[in-house]
Design an enzyme around this catalytic site. Structure first.
Site, short mmCIF file in Angstrom:
data_model
loop_
_atom_site.label_atom_id
_atom_site.label_comp_id
_atom_site.label_asym_id
_atom_site.label_seq_id
_atom_site.Cartn_x
_atom_site.Cartn_y
_atom_site.Cartn_z
N HIS A 165 64.01 -66.62 -34.22
CA HIS A 165 63.63 -66.68 -35.65
C HIS A 165 62.96 -68.01 -35.96
O HIS A 165 61.92 -68.05 -36.64
CB HIS A 165 64.89 -66.50 -36.50
CG HIS A 165 64.67 -66.70 -37.96
ND1 HIS A 165 64.38 -65.67 -38.84
CD2 HIS A 165 64.70 -67.83 -38.73
CE1 HIS A 165 64.25 -66.15 -40.06
NE2 HIS A 165 64.44 -67.46 -40.03
N GLU A 166 63.52 -69.11 -35.47
CA GLU A 166 62.96 -70.44 -35.74
C GLU A 166 61.62 -70.63 -35.02
O GLU A 166 60.69 -71.22 -35.59
CB GLU A 166 63.94 -71.53 -35.32
CG GLU A 166 65.29 -71.49 -36.03
CD GLU A 166 65.17 -71.52 -37.54
OE1 GLU A 166 64.18 -72.08 -38.07
OE2 GLU A 166 66.05 -70.95 -38.22
N HIS A 197 58.94 -69.07 -37.02
CA HIS A 197 58.49 -69.94 -38.12
C HIS A 197 57.38 -70.88 -37.64
O HIS A 197 56.37 -71.07 -38.32
CB HIS A 197 59.66 -70.78 -38.65
CG HIS A 197 60.49 -70.08 -39.69
ND1 HIS A 197 59.95 -69.47 -40.79
CD2 HIS A 197 61.83 -69.92 -39.79
CE1 HIS A 197 60.92 -68.95 -41.52
NE2 HIS A 197 62.08 -69.20 -40.94
N GLU A 239 60.94 -65.56 -44.69
CA GLU A 239 62.14 -65.35 -43.89
C GLU A 239 62.18 -63.94 -43.32
O GLU A 239 62.52 -63.74 -42.15
CB GLU A 239 63.40 -65.62 -44.73
CG GLU A 239 63.63 -67.09 -45.06
CD GLU A 239 63.76 -67.95 -43.82
OE1 GLU A 239 64.37 -67.50 -42.83
OE2 GLU A 239 63.24 -69.08 -43.85
#
Length: 303
Positions: A156-157, A160, A231
């Site tokens: 997930h990071e 980003h 997100e």
């Protein structure tokens, strides 16, 4: 608290220094009238106010972005993991996960990888660009989650970083800051015309402060709404990198931790307060940068 205050003051000093330098250069090398007075119907030099607003709005946002990786390391006391140095098994596994997922995301330059000591279950990505990014995880996250869930969080990071979310959020924040500065000053200048001359400065000064706070709150709702959108997008990116099942498993693990914290009446603990990944409820949802975990899980299950 002292270190936080020092970093806050340093950022603001840099912003004001930038404003003064650029303002002086524009005044010296252009024919633009930068005085706030004007002979227009409003009695305000709108181009000058807009230029000042753009400088303050985007200047502050980009200075914060440029300092983001350094500030994160300082404030969170992040231990950067150098893959060329001696690392323990857990540290090397984290570095390998970040690098493997980064390559899968098409990143040419590998993010810096770090661990910070904290009981919070959290991770974050920051940095001024894809080339100079940082992915850090908390010791609490590593202790509370299994390997599959940790990989989902890291994916997930990394998503980003690959999506360029730091720069996009900075641009949006710059636009919001510009409108906040511009509208608060224009309305305050107009309002000051309705009082006696000796009170105009006081009224204008107070109005700027009050309006800037009000417009900043409204602007934060816009920024938070876009943050929640990104997100969801990062969840999808994380699912593409680590697998949909691992991403869902990671979010469910976060949800279980959050539920245990509430049951154990730990809602005031730093570990829960800083766990922004869980989102907020009620009216505070408008200012939450993260969607509710149930909503995030539901969207991934519908893929």
């Amino acid at each position: 608290m002292g270190k936080r205050l020092l970093l806050f003051l340093l950022t603001n000093i840099l912003v004001m220094t930038t404003v003064v330098i650029i303002w002086g250069l524009i005044s010296t090398f252009t024919d633009i009238d930068l005085s706030m007075r004007n002979d227009s119907a409003l009695g305000i030099n709108l181009p000058a106010v807009m230029i000042l607003s753009l400088i303050i709005g985007f200047g502050g946002a980009f200075i914060s972005l440029a300092m983001s990786r350094w500030v994160a390391k300082m404030m969170m006391k992040v231990k950067v993991l150098n893959p060329d140095e001696s690392l323990n098994h857990e540290e090397r596994a984290i570095v390998e996960k970040v690098h493997r997922l980064s390559r899968a995301a098409g990143l040419v330059h590998m993010p810096e990888v770090g661990i910070y000591q904290s009981g919070e279950v959290n991770a974050f990505a920051t940095g001024p660009s894809k080339k100079r990014s940082l992915v850090a995880v908390s010791s609490g996250l590593l202790q509370s989650m299994d390997d599959a869930a940790v990989e989902g969080v890291i994916a997930h990071e990394v998503a980003h970083v690959a999506n360029g979310d730091m720069v996009t959020m900075t641009l949006l924040q710059g636009v919001v800051n510009t409108f906040v500065v511009f509208l608060s000053r224009v309305i305050a200048m107009i309002a000051s015309r309705f009082v006696r001359p000796e009170l105009q400065f006081v009224v204008q000064f107070a109005a700027i402060i009050i309006l800037q706070i009000l417009f900043s709150i409204l602007g934060s709702m816009v920024v938070s709404a876009y943050s929640r959108h990104r997100e969801f997008h990062a969840d999808r990116g994380g699912a593409d990198l680590a697998g949909n099942d691992k991403m869902i498993h990671a979010l469910r693990s976060l949800q279980q931790y959050s539920n245990r914290a509430v049951v154990n009446d730990r809602t005031n603990d730093a570990a829960v307060q800083t766990m922004k990944i869980s989102g907020k409820a009620g009216m505070m949802k408008l200012l939450s940068t993260h969607p509710d975990l149930s909503d995030r899980i539901a969207r991934l299950e519908q893929r």
